[in-house]
Design an enzyme around this catalytic site. Structure first.
Site, PDB file in Angstrom:
ATOM      1  CB  THR A  17      24.021 -57.284  12.106  1.00  0.00           C
ATOM      2  OG1 THR A  17      24.561 -56.412  11.123  1.00  0.00           O
ATOM      3  CG2 THR A  17      23.030 -58.210  11.441  1.00  0.00           C
ATOM      4  CG  ASP A  61      25.802 -49.835  11.094  1.00  0.00           C
ATOM      5  OD1 ASP A  61      27.039 -49.984  11.056  1.00  0.00           O
ATOM      6  OD2 ASP A  61      25.031 -50.346  10.278  1.00  0.00           O
ATOM      7  CB  SER A  62      30.020 -51.313  14.582  1.00  0.00           C
ATOM      8  OG  SER A  62      30.427 -51.965  13.411  1.00  0.00           O
ATOM      9  CB  SER A  63      29.499 -47.927   9.853  1.00  0.00           C
ATOM     10  OG  SER A  63      29.264 -49.228   9.395  1.00  0.00           O
ATOM     11  CB  THR A  93      30.737 -57.789  12.054  1.00  0.00           C
ATOM     12  OG1 THR A  93      29.980 -57.329  10.929  1.00  0.00           O
ATOM     13  CG2 THR A  93      29.979 -58.860  12.786  1.00  0.00           C
ATOM     14  CG  ASP A  94      30.377 -53.172   9.088  1.00  0.00           C
ATOM     15  OD1 ASP A  94      30.531 -54.328   8.655  1.00  0.00           O
ATOM     16  OD2 ASP A  94      29.442 -52.435   8.730  1.00  0.00           O
ATOM     17  CB  THR A 171      41.543 -58.689  10.204  1.00  0.00           C
ATOM     18  OG1 THR A 171      42.730 -58.066  10.689  1.00  0.00           O
ATOM     19  CG2 THR A 171      41.107 -57.982   8.943  1.00  0.00           C
ATOM     20  CD  GLN A 283      48.824 -52.159   0.095  1.00  0.00           C
ATOM     21  OE1 GLN A 283      48.471 -52.860  -0.849  1.00  0.00           O
ATOM     22  NE2 GLN A 283      49.302 -50.945  -0.071  1.00  0.00           N
ATOM     23  CB  CYS A 284      49.839 -59.392   2.998  1.00  0.00           C
ATOM     24  SG  CYS A 284      50.788 -59.116   1.509  1.00  0.00           S
TER      25      CYS A 284
HETATM   26  N1  ASP Z   1      26.870 -52.656   9.750  1.00  0.00           N
HETATM   27  C1  ASP Z   1      26.787 -53.610  10.826  1.00  0.00           C
HETATM   28  C2  ASP Z   1      27.589 -53.079  11.998  1.00  0.00           C
HETATM   29  O1  ASP Z   1      28.791 -53.164  11.965  1.00  0.00           O
HETATM   30  C3  ASP Z   1      27.291 -54.942  10.384  1.00  0.00           C
HETATM   31  C4  ASP Z   1      27.246 -56.025  11.424  1.00  0.00           C
HETATM   32  O2  ASP Z   1      26.967 -55.853  12.575  1.00  0.00           O
HETATM   33  O3  ASP Z   1      27.526 -57.179  11.039  1.00  0.00           O
HETATM   34  O4  ASP Z   1      27.031 -52.566  12.930  1.00  0.00           O
END
Ligand code: ASP
Length: 346
Positions: A17, A61-63, A93-94, A171, A283-284
């Site tokens: 982002t 995009d980090s996804s 961030t993802d 996380t 999972q916590c």
């Molecule tokens: N979808 C974005 C990514 O991970 C989200 C971000 O950067 O905050 O690349």
């Protein structure tokens, strides 16, 4: 590069982002190039640093991150390690916590800062958090210990808004808040306020000064299995029968508990007997696996390894790393019990 006493920092821009702009056709955010990003942060020039950059082409995009990208980042840092005092990785961030965890294992004997940051709002937005995150990340990457002149941070860390966190403990906690990351089982490495206050006791230090070793092999023969009420034997068995899978991160309830139904334990024991390395993580978001209840004890007796207080991100990438190094299942199982770079508390 000309020799100077100014901090030399390499920025590795992967996307996310922070550098995105809106696509006028779809009104969705898409990664854009580094020049756009840096043009929006004129204050960087106020830092008296020598800054170079390399970028993913195209930025992503980090996804879309996968182990091949981790290899690219780790290789770039390995190649330029001696030329720079610190490294800033700009990343979405993802999957930032996965990348931070992976790099912490891949960069063995790291003794320089690798600071990963990004933002929740694009750098071109009026209220962006990207400008501050970038500037602070650069300052942390350049920070030295006033006592011995060594880098203050000698590990992979995530800088986001008010905190610096150990990468393999972090996380993503929020899709909205500027303070998007946390390491729930380890204190912050620094608090960012009017000044940057390092938590010296929490910072990673190695006794031996060995040359950096970059490990590029990351095995993808690892899966994550999430337990939930109503899970069926078919679903569990199918996951455990994933072709090629050698390692499993088993996400259990609370202090490491799962159903004691016979079918569940049988499927798990059979997978362990087939040579699968199954690591139990909770999972916590806070706490870890303890052999406290009968339900958790059954898993341990079935040969499941305790992941203690590992995050899912760290457990997954540690398994990928160990299998990627060519360790046998027995060696992997043994090494999962001990911390490598401060990723778990024992
Ligand atoms: N979808 C974005 C990514 O991970 C989200 C971000 O950067 O905050 O690349």
């Amino acid at each position: 590069m000309e020799q100077t006493s100014r901090p030399r920092i390499l920025i590795v821009y992967t996307g996310g982002t922070i550098g995105m702009i809106e696509d006028p056709a779809t009104h969705t955010l898409r990664p854009f190039n580094f020049n756009h990003l840096i043009d929006n942060v004129p204050k960087v020039k106020m830092l008296d640093y020598d800054i170079d950059h390399i970028q993913f082409n195209p930025p992503i995009d980090s996804s879309n991150i996968n182990p091949t990208h981790w290899q690219q980042i780790a290789s770039a840092i390995g190649k330029e390690y001696d030329r720079y005092d610190g490294f800033v990785v700009l990343h979405g961030t993802d999957t930032m916590a996965y990348t931070a965890s992976a790099l912490s294992f891949m960069l063995e004997n790291l003794r320089k800062p690798v600071i990963i940051t990004g933002s929740q709002l694009p750098i071109g937005e009026v209220r962006t958090d990207g400008e501050e995150n970038l500037i602070t990340a650069l300052q942390i990457a350049a920070a030295t210990d006033p006592v011995n002149g060594e880098p203050m941070v000698q590990e992979v860390a995530i800088l986001f808004e008010n905190y610096l966190w150990r990468g393999n403990r972090s996380t993503k906690m929020s899709a909205d808040n500027f303070n998007a990351f946390k390491s729930n089982n380890y204190p912050s490495l620094a608090k960012i306020g009017l000044s940057i206050q390092f938590n010296h006791d929490a910072l990673w230090r190695v006794n031996q000064r060995l040359p950096l070793r970059v490990h590029k092999g990351m095995s993808t023969d690892v899966i994550v299995v999430y337990t939930y009420p109503g899970m069926t034997e078919t679903s569990l068995r199918q996951q455990l029968a994933t072709p090629g899978a050698k390692g499993v991160v088993l996400k259990t309830y609370g202090a490491g508990n799962a159903t004691t139904d016979e079918w569940f334990n049988r499927a798990i024991s059979e997978a362990v007997e087939r040579g699968m390395v199954i690591v139990n993580v909770t999972q916590c978001v806070n706490g870890g696996v303890k052999r406290k209840y009968f339900t958790g004890d059954c898993l341990a007796r079935a040969g499941v390894i305790s992941g203690h207080d590992l995050t899912t991100e760290a457990a997954l990438t540690k398994l990928m790393f160990l299998f990627g190094m060519g360790c046998t299942p027995k060696q992997v199982a043994n090494r999962m019990l001990h911390p490598i770079v401060g990723e778990m508390s024992i």
